[in-house]
Scaffold this motif. Structure first.
Motif, short mmCIF file in Angstrom:
data_model
loop_
_atom_site.label_atom_id
_atom_site.label_comp_id
_atom_site.label_asym_id
_atom_site.label_seq_id
_atom_site.Cartn_x
_atom_site.Cartn_y
_atom_site.Cartn_z
N THR A 86 -13.71 5.76 4.10
CA THR A 86 -12.97 4.62 3.56
C THR A 86 -13.64 4.18 2.26
N GLY A 144 0.80 -1.22 0.00
CA GLY A 144 0.00 0.00 0.00
C GLY A 144 0.84 1.26 0.00
N VAL A 146 -3.33 6.59 -5.35
CA VAL A 146 -3.37 7.71 -4.40
C VAL A 146 -2.65 8.93 -4.98
N ASP A 170 -9.11 -3.03 -2.95
CA ASP A 170 -8.12 -2.24 -2.21
C ASP A 170 -8.91 -1.23 -1.40
N THR A 200 -8.90 2.39 0.78
CA THR A 200 -8.21 3.65 1.02
C THR A 200 -9.02 4.44 2.03
N ASN A 217 -1.58 0.84 -5.26
CA ASN A 217 -2.18 1.79 -4.34
C ASN A 217 -1.45 3.13 -4.36
N LEU A 276 -3.93 9.96 3.94
CA LEU A 276 -4.47 8.89 3.11
C LEU A 276 -3.71 7.61 3.41
N TYR A 277 -4.44 6.52 3.50
CA TYR A 277 -3.86 5.21 3.77
C TYR A 277 -4.52 4.20 2.84
N GLY A 278 -3.82 3.83 1.76
CA GLY A 278 -4.33 2.86 0.80
C GLY A 278 -3.63 1.53 0.98
#
Length: 138
Positions: free
Chosen positions: A85, A47, A128, A97, A99, A124, A110-112
């Protein structure tokens, strides 16, 4: 020859079963609608994390960009809550996936990440970064 056919059929049934599972497995918001405390700009094996300056209304603008992405839906959260999310599925196999995007003050984190496997081959991070490039342009 008969054993080869049986083995091939078993492999085919398992492959179809896996493909169906990937597409219909439930996505638990309690598991995926989370933001780690240690989000920094970095790529992960499965990610990516990013932190950007956003200003007022940044999450709403980014939300429009993200929901315009094909095969992307909201799993949990909202602009009003300050954290959302998203689930984005791959085109061919439908791999999900996740995010998570959160605005706190003038920053957006942001966290993918992927759900299945260990490596996302940079998918990812690319997604992003594409969202953030559009965000900076607009």
């Amino acid at each position: 020859m008969r054993i080869v056919v049986i083995v091939l059929l078993v492999v085919l049934v398992l492959a179809v079963g896996l493909a169906v599972y990937v597409r219909v497995a439930p996505s638990d918001p309690d598991r995926w609608h989370v933001m780690p405390d240690d989000v920094t700009d970095r790529d992960l094996e499965g990610g990516a994390m990013r932190v950007v300056d956003a200003g007022e209304g940044g999450l709403a603008r980014l939300h429009e960009i993200i929901t315009d992405t094909p095969r992307t839906t909201v799993l949990a959260g909202s602009v009003e809550e300050g954290m959302i999310t998203y689930v984005t599925r791959s085109k061919v196999f439908g791999f999900p996936d996740y995010t998570t995007v959160q605005q706190s003050g003038g920053k957006i984190r942001l966290y993918g990440r992927l759900r299945f496997g260990k490596s996302d081959l940079g998918v990812n991070a690319k997604r992003v970064d594409g969202w953030l490039n559009r965000f900076r342009q607009g």
